[in-house]
Write a protein that holds these residues in place. Structure first.
Motif, short mmCIF file in Angstrom:
data_model
loop_
_atom_site.label_atom_id
_atom_site.label_comp_id
_atom_site.label_asym_id
_atom_site.label_seq_id
_atom_site.Cartn_x
_atom_site.Cartn_y
_atom_site.Cartn_z
N ILE A 1 52.31 102.99 22.90
CA ILE A 1 53.82 102.94 22.60
C ILE A 1 54.76 103.01 22.08
CG2 ILE A 1 53.17 101.57 25.08
CD1 ILE A 1 52.71 98.72 23.67
N THR A 2 54.03 102.46 20.31
CA THR A 2 54.61 101.65 18.95
C THR A 2 54.72 103.07 17.74
OG1 THR A 2 53.53 99.60 19.38
CG2 THR A 2 54.85 100.19 17.80
N ASP A 3 53.08 102.88 18.11
CA ASP A 3 53.14 103.90 16.35
C ASP A 3 53.99 105.88 17.26
OD1 ASP A 3 51.92 102.10 14.68
OD2 ASP A 3 50.24 102.87 15.76
N GLY A 4 54.08 106.71 16.06
CA GLY A 4 54.75 107.61 16.38
C GLY A 4 53.70 108.62 15.97
N PHE A 5 53.51 109.95 16.48
CA PHE A 5 52.06 110.84 16.22
C PHE A 5 52.90 111.28 14.87
CE2 PHE A 5 49.09 114.32 17.45
CZ PHE A 5 47.98 113.16 17.31
N ARG B 1 50.32 93.62 11.84
CA ARG B 1 51.01 95.03 12.80
C ARG B 1 52.29 94.42 13.82
NH1 ARG B 1 49.73 99.95 12.56
NH2 ARG B 1 51.53 101.02 13.18
N ASP B 2 50.34 94.21 14.51
CA ASP B 2 51.41 93.42 16.23
C ASP B 2 51.90 92.06 16.54
OD1 ASP B 2 51.80 94.81 18.26
OD2 ASP B 2 49.75 93.15 19.65
N SER B 3 51.73 91.95 15.65
CA SER B 3 51.61 90.62 15.57
C SER B 3 53.25 90.53 15.34
CB SER B 3 50.78 89.42 14.86
OG SER B 3 51.71 87.68 14.73
N GLU B 4 53.51 91.28 14.47
CA GLU B 4 54.88 91.05 13.59
C GLU B 4 55.52 92.05 14.71
OE1 GLU B 4 56.32 93.48 9.58
OE2 GLU B 4 54.77 92.62 9.68
N HIS B 5 55.15 92.79 15.89
CA HIS B 5 56.27 93.51 16.74
C HIS B 5 56.27 93.03 17.92
CE1 HIS B 5 54.42 97.51 15.01
NE2 HIS B 5 56.09 97.05 14.49
#
Ligand code: NDP
Length: 532
Positions: free
Chosen positions: A365-369, A503-507
């Motif tokens: 859901i967040t990171d590009g490929f 990273r997830d916490s920031e998002h």
């Protein structure tokens, strides 16, 4: 219904009613206006965000932001009260009643808050040290895979000054290239088979939900059958072990080529398909992080395919090659090796059995490929995660049974936490009104989604990471203490997950604002209860 009380449209409807001189006329006007509002959620969304609206909504918000028990807010009750209050939320009531149906999969809470502006804004925040960090990672990642596999070989498995082998055949071999590419093609073929469930992913920025074919578990079973057939027919599966370094080379070249093609595809495609985190405009950074969020060729989703199939099932197959070799050499299944292969097989089978759970993870859901995920999925996972089993196969295992029993218990504790927490969150995201989760406390957020604050997710903020680390540790403990190299995996994995949690916490802090702060106040520990 928290969302509905915050939706501006109902209040607007009410206000227009009070202003009108004729009650009946105002009621019908209010109804039609409300219907219009519901048909255009972006307008409703914008209005919710306007300062004036925030003011009127504030009492509801403060009430909503306090943790609530699931039960008193039962969908039926909320549905009824909402239906009585104002017309537009009849739709919410209908949806909520639908939610009582266990088959219903719409993430109700996500719908009202979708950002319908299709343009993906330029990314301003850069991770992994930005473009310079990304540039170094392009070298560091492959060198780590080569380095560890060259350092830990049949002769020795100790950290030492690496002597790069001079025999180029060790690094590249057409047969190894054929094995690697044949394996990818085989997995792609299985992915395309019309077997397995079709599952909708989380709503994208546009509100669209992509459909994914979940047949990963079948892919594993078919691959296992093919492996069994190959061994039975006498195909020398140990070639995979012999050509290990050459396989890494093919995987690395393949990953670079694929990442370049993905980047070009993303540049040529519409802006709306880009990953919000990989749209800086810096070629190097976007190439590494991933420019496009969900690259597809027709219905073939490249990220979803790579995430769990060629690499993860490949890891299992490599482990089975080691186990077969050990059996063919000694006539027995060495206990520690067999145990670790079994635990890792459970880990892989679990990921594939719950394949649709990946649709709510950061990777999807967040990171590009881009190169980071492509290389991670296709090289890092299969050729590094098997370091413990390769060590055990090449150097034998020596731990007494009681140590192995302790290790088995640690693995199962880790697995229970990992599976329990991932399933709990996944079920909650799929259907927040799932009656089985009604006992859990939640914090509503301004996006319409809620955060779990009890159960596994009340223990720490990433119970799933904690369980995963325990399992990783147990696999390495089975290798004994003669050398630190097989401990690379739990050490690296802990660093990865600590960084990933940040990273997830920031998002989440950006997404959920005050509600996330409240969640962090309530659930103090990040990954390990009482420690971190
Ligand atoms: P999570 O599955 O934890 O997903 C993070 C998302 O979950 C958040 O962005 C948020 O998204 C939602 N969330 C966070 N907290 C809560 C809460 N309290 N209540 C409800 N939803 C919440 O992270 P990952 O995607 O990183 O990891 C998934 C699994 O994969 C983990 O078990 C991890 O250990 C494993 N993993 C394994 C790797 C490997 O190499 N073996 C590598 C990376 C991960 P939203 O609110 O938008 O739904």
């Amino acid at each position: 219904c928290t969302n509905s009380t915050r939706m501006p449209s109902p209040r607007k409807g009410k206000r227009s009613t009070s202003k009108s001189s004729s009650r009946s006329r105002s009621r019908s006007r209010s109804r039609s206006r409300s219907r219009k509002v519901l048909k255009s959620p972006p307008t409703a969304e914008r209005k919710t965000r306007s300062p004036a609206r925030t003011k009127t909504a504030s009492p509801a918000r403060s009430k909503a932001d306090t943790p609530t028990r699931g039960k008193p807010q039962s969908p039926a009750r909320r549905g009824r009260s909402v239906e009585r209050a104002v017309t537009p939320t009849r739709r919410s009531a209908r949806l909520e009643n639908k939610a009582k149906d266990p088959e219903f999969k719409e993430p109700l809470e996500a719908l009202p808050s979708m950002d319908k502006s299709k343009r993906v804004p330029k990314t301003t925040h850069r991770e992994f040290g930005g473009a310079i960090g990304s540039f170094f990672m392009l070298f560091v990642l492959p060198i780590t895979v080569y380095g560890l596999n060259i350092m830990c070989d049949k002769k020795s498995c100790k950290p030492r000054k690496m002597k790069i082998p001079t025999d180029l055949k060790l690094f590249f071999d057409w047969e190894a290239a054929a094995i690697y590419l044949g394996w990818i093609a085989f997995q792609a073929f299985i992915y395309l088979l019309p077997i397995g469930r079709l599952v909708k992913g989380q709503p994208l920025r546009s509100g669209e939900r992509l459909v994914y074919r979940c047949n990963g578990f079948y892919a594993m079973l078919i691959s296992l059958a093919a492996f069994g057939g190959a061994v039975y027919l006498g195909y020398p599966v140990k070639k995979v072990h012999e050509k290990f370094i050459a396989l890494i080379t093919t995987g690395t070249i393949f990953s670079f080529v694929m990442s370049v093609l993905l980047y070009i595809k993303a540049r040529r495609g519409p802006n709306s398909k880009l990953a919000p985190g990989g749209n800086t405009g810096n070629v190097l950074y976007d190439f590494f992080i991933g420019h496009e969020l969900n690259p597809r060729i027709g219905s073939f989703d490249l990220k979803f395919f790579c995430e769990l199939r060629p690499g993860l099932i490949g890891w299992l197959m490599i482990n089975l090659v080691f186990l077969t070799e050990a059996y063919q050499k000694t006539g027995t299944f060495p206990p520690a090796l067999t145990m670790v292969v079994a635990f890792q097989a459970l880990y892989v089978a679990d990921a594939l059995w719950f394949e649709d759970a990946i649709l709510t993870t950061m990777d999807i859901i967040t990171d590009g490929f881009g190169f980071m995920l492509v290389f991670g999925d296709l090289v890092w996972v299969p050729f590094l995660y098997c370091l413990q089993t390769r060590f055990l196969q090449e150097h034998g295992d020596s731990l007494p049974w009681y140590c192995l029993a302790g290790i088995a218990i640690l693995n199962m504790v880790g697995y229970t936490i990992f599976r329990g927490s991932n399933s709990q969150k996944n079920e909650f995201r799929k259907n927040p009104y799932n009656p089985e989760l009604a006992h859990l406390e939640t914090i509503p957020t301004s996006t319409g989604k809620k955060l779990l604050v009890s159960g596994w997710w009340g223990m720490c903020r990433k119970p799933n990471y904690f369980g995963d680390i325990l399992m990783a540790l147990s696999w390495s403990l089975a290798c004994g203490s003669s050398t630190p190299l097989p401990y690379f995996y739990p050490v690296y994995f802990t660093i990865l997950l600590v960084h990933r949690e940040m990273r997830d916490s920031e998002h989440c802090a950006k997404k959920y604002k005050a509600s996330w702060d409240r969640y962090c106040e309530r659930v103090k520990y990040r990954i390990c209860p009482l420690v971190y």
